[in-house]
Design a protein around this motif. Structure first.
Motif, PDB file in Angstrom:
ATOM      1  N   GLY A  29       0.784  -1.235   0.000  1.00 42.76           N
ATOM      2  CA  GLY A  29       0.000   0.000   0.000  1.00 42.76           C
ATOM      3  C   GLY A  29       0.810   1.276   0.000  1.00 42.76           C
ATOM      4  O   GLY A  29       0.258   2.362  -0.084  1.00 42.76           O
ATOM      5  N   LYS A  30       2.125   1.182   0.074  1.00 45.50           N
ATOM      6  CA  LYS A  30       2.985   2.355   0.207  1.00 45.50           C
ATOM      7  C   LYS A  30       3.686   2.764  -1.087  1.00 45.50           C
ATOM      8  O   LYS A  30       4.487   3.686  -1.083  1.00 45.50           O
ATOM      9  CB  LYS A  30       4.075   2.067   1.259  1.00 45.50           C
ATOM     10  N   ARG A  31       3.425   2.097  -2.212  1.00 45.23           N
ATOM     11  CA  ARG A  31       4.199   2.288  -3.433  1.00 45.23           C
ATOM     12  C   ARG A  31       4.036   3.689  -4.007  1.00 45.23           C
ATOM     13  O   ARG A  31       2.919   4.156  -4.222  1.00 45.23           O
ATOM     14  CB  ARG A  31       3.771   1.251  -4.471  1.00 45.23           C
ATOM     15  N   ALA A  32       5.172   4.348  -4.278  1.00 43.85           N
ATOM     16  CA  ALA A  32       5.191   5.662  -4.926  1.00 43.85           C
ATOM     17  C   ALA A  32       5.660   5.558  -6.371  1.00 43.85           C
ATOM     18  O   ALA A  32       5.452   6.479  -7.153  1.00 43.85           O
ATOM     19  CB  ALA A  32       6.099   6.616  -4.149  1.00 43.85           C
ATOM     20  N   VAL A  33       6.342   4.451  -6.707  1.00 43.72           N
ATOM     21  CA  VAL A  33       6.797   4.212  -8.082  1.00 43.72           C
ATOM     22  C   VAL A  33       6.332   2.812  -8.489  1.00 43.72           C
ATOM     23  O   VAL A  33       6.038   1.978  -7.644  1.00 43.72           O
ATOM     24  CB  VAL A  33       8.338   4.320  -8.220  1.00 43.72           C
ATOM     25  N   SER A  34       6.284   2.580  -9.787  1.00 45.87           N
ATOM     26  CA  SER A  34       5.825   1.285 -10.286  1.00 45.87           C
ATOM     27  C   SER A  34       6.982   0.288 -10.305  1.00 45.87           C
ATOM     28  O   SER A  34       7.840   0.365 -11.178  1.00 45.87           O
ATOM     29  CB  SER A  34       5.237   1.460 -11.688  1.00 45.87           C
ATOM     30  N   ILE A  35       6.988  -0.607  -9.332  1.00 44.58           N
ATOM     31  CA  ILE A  35       7.990  -1.674  -9.289  1.00 44.58           C
ATOM     32  C   ILE A  35       7.398  -2.850  -8.525  1.00 44.58           C
ATOM     33  O   ILE A  35       6.689  -2.663  -7.531  1.00 44.58           O
ATOM     34  CB  ILE A  35       9.317  -1.227  -8.643  1.00 44.58           C
ATOM     35  N   SER A  36       7.660  -4.034  -9.027  1.00 43.17           N
ATOM     36  CA  SER A  36       7.245  -5.261  -8.351  1.00 43.17           C
ATOM     37  C   SER A  36       8.481  -6.119  -8.150  1.00 43.17           C
ATOM     38  O   SER A  36       9.209  -6.379  -9.110  1.00 43.17           O
ATOM     39  CB  SER A  36       6.220  -6.032  -9.178  1.00 43.17           C
ATOM     40  N   PRO A  37       8.726  -6.576  -6.934  1.00 46.71           N
ATOM     41  CA  PRO A  37       9.903  -7.416  -6.694  1.00 46.71           C
ATOM     42  C   PRO A  37       9.721  -8.800  -7.319  1.00 46.71           C
ATOM     43  O   PRO A  37       8.597  -9.283  -7.464  1.00 46.71           O
ATOM     44  CB  PRO A  37       9.970  -7.499  -5.180  1.00 46.71           C
ATOM     45  N   ASP A  38      10.843  -9.412  -7.681  1.00 52.35           N
ATOM     46  CA  ASP A  38      10.801 -10.761  -8.240  1.00 52.35           C
ATOM     47  C   ASP A  38      10.640 -11.813  -7.152  1.00 52.35           C
ATOM     48  O   ASP A  38      10.068 -12.871  -7.392  1.00 52.35           O
ATOM     49  CB  ASP A  38      12.079 -11.016  -9.050  1.00 52.35           C
ATOM     50  N   TYR A  39      11.164 -11.515  -5.956  1.00 52.43           N
ATOM     51  CA  TYR A  39      11.081 -12.432  -4.815  1.00 52.43           C
ATOM     52  C   TYR A  39      10.727 -11.623  -3.583  1.00 52.43           C
ATOM     53  O   TYR A  39      11.296 -10.561  -3.341  1.00 52.43           O
ATOM     54  CB  TYR A  39      12.418 -13.148  -4.584  1.00 52.43           C
ATOM     55  N   VAL A  40       9.790 -12.144  -2.783  1.00 48.61           N
ATOM     56  CA  VAL A  40       9.339 -11.460  -1.570  1.00 48.61           C
ATOM     57  C   VAL A  40       9.380 -12.445  -0.406  1.00 48.61           C
ATOM     58  O   VAL A  40       8.861 -13.558  -0.516  1.00 48.61           O
ATOM     59  CB  VAL A  40       7.892 -10.928  -1.724  1.00 48.61           C
TER      60      VAL A  40
END
Length: 183
Positions: free
Chosen positions: A134-145
């Motif tokens: 819920g905190k994202r300011a830029v568009s990025i998705s991690p490959d591993y979480v």
């Protein structure tokens, strides 16, 4: 910090160790060639060390580098600008790079590092211990979480408040008088 604070365990040491082994197995299944793990300091140092040992157990032989980036500088709220305090020494051109960070919140720090290394010719993937979607300011998705984290202020396992609590073997939430601290 006064004595009215305590740390409630959110993710215990055993859960973290299991998740590190699972992530290492996922990465090993990709069969990366000439892998360079780049840990983003300071918060990721424990996670990166344990993940690299888990990669070894999974049959991998990654090289390791460190970047020290900051969007906070002297404050406690992100400035929105990322500064390089220490860069990698290795040539990353043509290499597979795994960026390792502690928390993905706004995404500015890891997006900056990913873009920087990609511009230098690296094939970059990212791995974060905690993700706060819920905190994202830029568009990025991690490959591993490692874990999806509630919007709480967390410490331990390398993460701190005022340079305290990094040594804890678990991830916890700061609480005062039985209530949770703000995020």
């Amino acid at each position: 910090m006064d004595d009215n604070w305590h740390v409630r365990v959110l993710f215990d040491a055993d859960a973290i160790a299991r998740r590190n082994d699972e992530i290492a197995a996922e990465i090993a299944a990709r069969k990366p060639k000439d892998l360079l793990v780049v840990a983003i300091l300071k918060g990721s140092f424990m996670f990166a060390a344990d993940l690299i040992r888990a990669m070894h157990r999974a049959g991998m032989e990654p090289q390791v580098e460190f970047m020290h980036l900051s969007s906070y500088l002297d404050g406690t709220v992100s400035s929105g600008n990322v500064a390089i305090l220490r860069d990698v020494d290795s040539n990353v051109n043509g290499r597979e790079v795994l960026l390792v960070d502690d928390i993905l919140e706004s995404g500015r720090t890891i997006a900056f590092a990913k873009d920087l290394l990609a511009a230098r010719g690296a094939n970059v993937q990212s791995c974060v211990l905690l993700e706060k979607p819920g905190k994202r300011a830029v568009s990025i998705s991690p490959d591993y979480v490692g874990f999806t984290c509630p919007d709480l202020f967390v410490v331990g396992y390398g993460m701190d408040v005022a340079h305290r609590f990094r040594q804890l073997p678990f991830i916890g939430v700061m609480e005062k008088d039985g209530g949770e601290a703000g995020a």
